[in-house]
Motif scaffolding. Structure first.
Motif: not given
Length: 85
Positions: A56, A59-67, A70
């Motif tokens: 988990e 996954g959160l680390k990946h989402n933070v990198e995408l944000l 952006d």
């Protein structure tokens, strides 16, 4: 228990006493084995939970990198737009 004939201070275990001692030893070993298995089961469950938490977090680390990407992209276009004015 049976007294030894030579001295009155010593006793010898009768066959029934040995059976009782073996039963007691078997019960103690069974309880020890059950305890060790329970500890193993608890540690296995703990490892599975930690693996789920790690997945988990990844996954959160990946989402933070995408944000972050952006936000950088938006900040770049906002800065480029302002410089054109």
């Amino acid at each position: 228990m049976v007294r030894v004939a030579e001295t009155t201070d010593r006793v010898r275990l009768a066959p029934a006493d040995w059976g009782g001692l073996c039963s007691l030893a078997l019960a103690i070993l069974s309880l020890g084995g059950a305890t060790l298995y329970k500890l193993y089961d608890i540690s296995q469950t703990h490892r599975e939970r930690l693996a789920a938490v790690d997945a988990e977090l990844a996954g959160l680390k990946h989402n933070v990198e995408l944000l972050q990407q952006d936000v950088r992209h938006l900040a770049f276009w906002d800065g480029a737009r302002r410089s054109m004015r």
